[in-house]
Design a protein around this motif. Structure first.
Motif, PDB file in Angstrom:
ATOM      1  N   LEU A  57     -13.167  77.487  -7.106  1.00  0.00           N
ATOM      2  CA  LEU A  57     -11.963  76.667  -6.900  1.00  0.00           C
ATOM      3  C   LEU A  57     -10.710  77.548  -6.875  1.00  0.00           C
ATOM      4  O   LEU A  57      -9.824  77.372  -6.033  1.00  0.00           O
ATOM      5  CB  LEU A  57     -11.848  75.628  -8.030  1.00  0.00           C
ATOM      6  N   VAL A  58     -10.657  78.509  -7.787  1.00  0.00           N
ATOM      7  CA  VAL A  58      -9.485  79.402  -7.849  1.00  0.00           C
ATOM      8  C   VAL A  58      -9.398  80.241  -6.580  1.00  0.00           C
ATOM      9  O   VAL A  58      -8.307  80.431  -6.018  1.00  0.00           O
ATOM     10  CB  VAL A  58      -9.563  80.317  -9.105  1.00  0.00           C
ATOM     11  N   SER A  59     -10.542  80.723  -6.102  1.00  0.00           N
ATOM     12  CA  SER A  59     -10.538  81.575  -4.910  1.00  0.00           C
ATOM     13  C   SER A  59     -10.360  80.768  -3.622  1.00  0.00           C
ATOM     14  O   SER A  59     -10.140  81.349  -2.565  1.00  0.00           O
ATOM     15  CB  SER A  59     -11.839  82.386  -4.847  1.00  0.00           C
ATOM     16  N   GLY A  60     -10.506  79.438  -3.711  1.00  0.00           N
ATOM     17  CA  GLY A  60     -10.324  78.596  -2.524  1.00  0.00           C
ATOM     18  C   GLY A  60     -11.584  78.402  -1.700  1.00  0.00           C
ATOM     19  O   GLY A  60     -11.547  77.753  -0.657  1.00  0.00           O
ATOM     20  N   VAL A  61     -12.705  78.973  -2.165  1.00  0.00           N
ATOM     21  CA  VAL A  61     -13.969  78.797  -1.442  1.00  0.00           C
ATOM     22  C   VAL A  61     -14.368  77.324  -1.441  1.00  0.00           C
ATOM     23  O   VAL A  61     -14.872  76.797  -0.450  1.00  0.00           O
ATOM     24  CB  VAL A  61     -15.082  79.664  -2.093  1.00  0.00           C
ATOM     25  N   ILE A  62     -14.146  76.663  -2.570  1.00  0.00           N
ATOM     26  CA  ILE A  62     -14.394  75.219  -2.697  1.00  0.00           C
ATOM     27  C   ILE A  62     -13.049  74.524  -2.902  1.00  0.00           C
ATOM     28  O   ILE A  62     -12.235  74.964  -3.722  1.00  0.00           O
ATOM     29  CB  ILE A  62     -15.312  74.931  -3.910  1.00  0.00           C
ATOM     30  N   LYS A  63     -12.819  73.448  -2.155  1.00  0.00           N
ATOM     31  CA  LYS A  63     -11.593  72.657  -2.330  1.00  0.00           C
ATOM     32  C   LYS A  63     -11.809  71.616  -3.432  1.00  0.00           C
ATOM     33  O   LYS A  63     -12.891  70.993  -3.484  1.00  0.00           O
ATOM     34  CB  LYS A  63     -11.222  71.936  -1.034  1.00  0.00           C
TER      35      LYS A  63
ATOM     36  N   ARG B  78      -5.624  71.803 -14.455  1.00  0.00           N
ATOM     37  CA  ARG B  78      -4.708  72.070 -15.578  1.00  0.00           C
ATOM     38  C   ARG B  78      -4.510  73.563 -15.819  1.00  0.00           C
ATOM     39  O   ARG B  78      -4.100  73.981 -16.908  1.00  0.00           O
ATOM     40  CB  ARG B  78      -5.276  71.425 -16.843  1.00  0.00           C
ATOM     41  N   ARG B  79      -4.772  74.374 -14.801  1.00  0.00           N
ATOM     42  CA  ARG B  79      -4.735  75.825 -15.010  1.00  0.00           C
ATOM     43  C   ARG B  79      -3.334  76.324 -15.349  1.00  0.00           C
ATOM     44  O   ARG B  79      -3.194  77.290 -16.105  1.00  0.00           O
ATOM     45  CB  ARG B  79      -5.322  76.565 -13.819  1.00  0.00           C
ATOM     46  N   GLU B  80      -2.294  75.675 -14.817  1.00  0.00           N
ATOM     47  CA  GLU B  80      -0.921  76.127 -15.118  1.00  0.00           C
ATOM     48  C   GLU B  80      -0.583  75.892 -16.586  1.00  0.00           C
ATOM     49  O   GLU B  80      -0.018  76.754 -17.261  1.00  0.00           O
ATOM     50  CB  GLU B  80       0.084  75.397 -14.222  1.00  0.00           C
ATOM     51  N   ALA B  81      -0.937  74.698 -17.077  1.00  0.00           N
ATOM     52  CA  ALA B  81      -0.697  74.384 -18.488  1.00  0.00           C
ATOM     53  C   ALA B  81      -1.493  75.319 -19.388  1.00  0.00           C
ATOM     54  O   ALA B  81      -1.008  75.761 -20.435  1.00  0.00           O
ATOM     55  CB  ALA B  81      -1.086  72.935 -18.769  1.00  0.00           C
ATOM     56  N   GLY B  86      -2.369  79.230 -23.278  1.00  0.00           N
ATOM     57  CA  GLY B  86      -3.731  79.742 -23.412  1.00  0.00           C
ATOM     58  C   GLY B  86      -4.054  80.315 -24.776  1.00  0.00           C
ATOM     59  O   GLY B  86      -5.099  80.017 -25.354  1.00  0.00           O
ATOM     60  N   PHE B  87      -3.129  81.143 -25.326  1.00  0.00           N
ATOM     61  CA  PHE B  87      -3.410  81.788 -26.612  1.00  0.00           C
ATOM     62  C   PHE B  87      -3.458  80.763 -27.743  1.00  0.00           C
ATOM     63  O   PHE B  87      -4.302  80.838 -28.638  1.00  0.00           O
ATOM     64  CB  PHE B  87      -2.359  82.866 -26.916  1.00  0.00           C
ATOM     65  N   ARG B  88      -2.533  79.801 -27.684  1.00  0.00           N
ATOM     66  CA  ARG B  88      -2.511  78.765 -28.730  1.00  0.00           C
ATOM     67  C   ARG B  88      -3.782  77.918 -28.655  1.00  0.00           C
ATOM     68  O   ARG B  88      -4.376  77.567 -29.680  1.00  0.00           O
ATOM     69  CB  ARG B  88      -1.262  77.894 -28.574  1.00  0.00           C
ATOM     70  N   LEU B  89      -4.184  77.600 -27.423  1.00  0.00           N
ATOM     71  CA  LEU B  89      -5.401  76.801 -27.256  1.00  0.00           C
ATOM     72  C   LEU B  89      -6.630  77.582 -27.734  1.00  0.00           C
ATOM     73  O   LEU B  89      -7.539  77.020 -28.356  1.00  0.00           O
ATOM     74  CB  LEU B  89      -5.558  76.411 -25.782  1.00  0.00           C
ATOM     75  N   ALA B  90      -6.630  78.899 -27.452  1.00  0.00           N
ATOM     76  CA  ALA B  90      -7.742  79.743 -27.911  1.00  0.00           C
ATOM     77  C   ALA B  90      -7.820  79.727 -29.434  1.00  0.00           C
ATOM     78  O   ALA B  90      -8.917  79.703 -30.011  1.00  0.00           O
ATOM     79  CB  ALA B  90      -7.564  81.171 -27.395  1.00  0.00           C
TER      80      ALA B  90
END
Lengths: 131, 227
Positions: A57-63, B78-81, B86-90
């Motif tokens: 997903l991050v690389s965009g291979v899968i939408k 939710r990757r931006e959040a 990240g460190f706090r969640l870890a």
């Protein structure tokens, strides 16, 4: 001018979206199992599949749109996938009488402690999210 | 012939229990509890059904794999959040995982449970396949570990909403606490609660699995030392 209401996808398009999603998720679960078997240490296949799909997903291979509906559907049915194990757990023969009572008491108390620790630490470190 | 019927009965019981829970969302009507009662009675009354049930329901156990994989979409959303916190969640995951190794097993030891039961409870806050593998590798019983996962999961799903109100947890904290403490069954309850708590629980479920598998030897070393 008012915006036109968004057209709803037909039954066939919806079915194809779900089928494509299930196929992709199943393929990654299978791939995760294959990779996990090659590792020199124990690592669950579905978790490997999870990491592989995230990378895709991050690389965009899968939408995300390809798997979003199917994954949301499966997440809603998560309890169903544990139901057989829960039913079979009631037939666990090695726990009887006082040992069974100690076992259940420890499980319920232990769950509370872990919930408390996780919830309170999360609330302390992310105060804005708890308002 | 009986196996398709058992599979249909399980799915049917689940659909009925979900429908009841949607109409009457009370904690004691949790779908796993309501669907589990008639199936447990069926297996108690019929030895043939009981012996066929594990094989009959294998397709459902298999679907757990794609379901866990699917949580990657929520993590991705939710990757931006996560990048920001990240460190706090870890830290949340790490300390909660440490506590999970000692909580249920520690209570069992205090209550005088057998050593095999204590060892089966060390990984019981992770999802059942991980818990069974870890317990068997360290002198516990896989079946007892799976039973513990079910009791812990149900306790979290049923009592979690009460705890969340008592401790005034927001959706993210509630989801993380359920995913960590009550694995898949708790995550299912968090998904029902809200999108935010479901996403938080899904991530917690996966990370908890990884951490328990990695940290379990520490828990076993401590319990061996205390024996």
């Amino acid at each position: 001018m008012d915006a036109q209401p968004e057209a709803r996808p037909g039954l066939r398009a919806t079915a194809l979206t779900y089928l494509r999603g299930f196929a992709i998720l199943s393929a990654f679960a299978f791939l995760g199992g294959v990779v996990a078997q090659q590792l020199p240490f124990f690592f669950p296949g579905p978790l490997v599949g999870f990491l592989l799909l995230f990378a895709a997903l991050v690389s965009g291979v899968i939408k995300r749109a390809w798997v979003q509906d199917a994954s949301a559907f499966l997440a809603k049915q998560l309890g169903l996938f544990f139901l057989p194990a829960a039913v079979l757990a009631t037939r666990e023969g090695s726990l009887r009488g006082a040992e069974a009572a100690r076992f259940v008491g420890a499980c319920v108390a232990g769950q509370f402690v872990v919930f408390f620790v996780a919830g309170r630490i999360h609330r302390a470190l992310f105060p804005k999210l708890s308002r | 012939m009986i196996e398709p019927l058992l599979l249909a009965a399980t799915v049917g019981a689940w659909i009925g229990a979900r429908a009841l829970y949607t109409r009457v969302p009370r904690i004691y009507f949790h779908p796993v509890v309501v669907a589990g009662l008639p199936l447990t009675a069926l297996l108690a009354l019929s030895p043939v059904a009981a012996s066929s049930y594990p094989h009959a329901t294998r397709p459902l156990a298999w679907l757990l794999g794609p379901a866990v994989v699917g949580f990657a979409t929520q993590l991705f959303a939710r990757r931006e959040a996560l990048r920001r916190g990240g460190f706090r969640l870890a830290a949340v995951f790490f300390f909660a995982a440490i506590s999970s190794l000692f909580a249920a097993a520690g209570f069992a030891r205090l209550l005088g449970a057998s050593d095999a039961t204590v060892r089966s409870l060390v990984p019981a806050s992770s999802t059942s396949p991980i818990a069974a593998s870890v317990a068997e590798a360290h002198g516990g019983r896989g079946t007892v570990a799976i039973a513990a996962c079910m009791v812990i999961g149900l306790a979290g799903a049923v009592l979690g909403p009460l705890y969340a109100r008592r401790f005034r947890l927001g959706d993210d904290a509630y989801g993380a606490a359920l995913g960590i403490s009550a694995h898949g069954i708790g995550t299912g309850a968090a998904v029902d609660h809200s999108e935010a708590s479901g996403a938080s629980a899904g991530l917690a479920l996966v990370v908890q699995g990884l951490l328990v598998a990695a940290l379990a030897p520490l828990g076993y070393a401590v319990f061996s030392w205390l024996r």
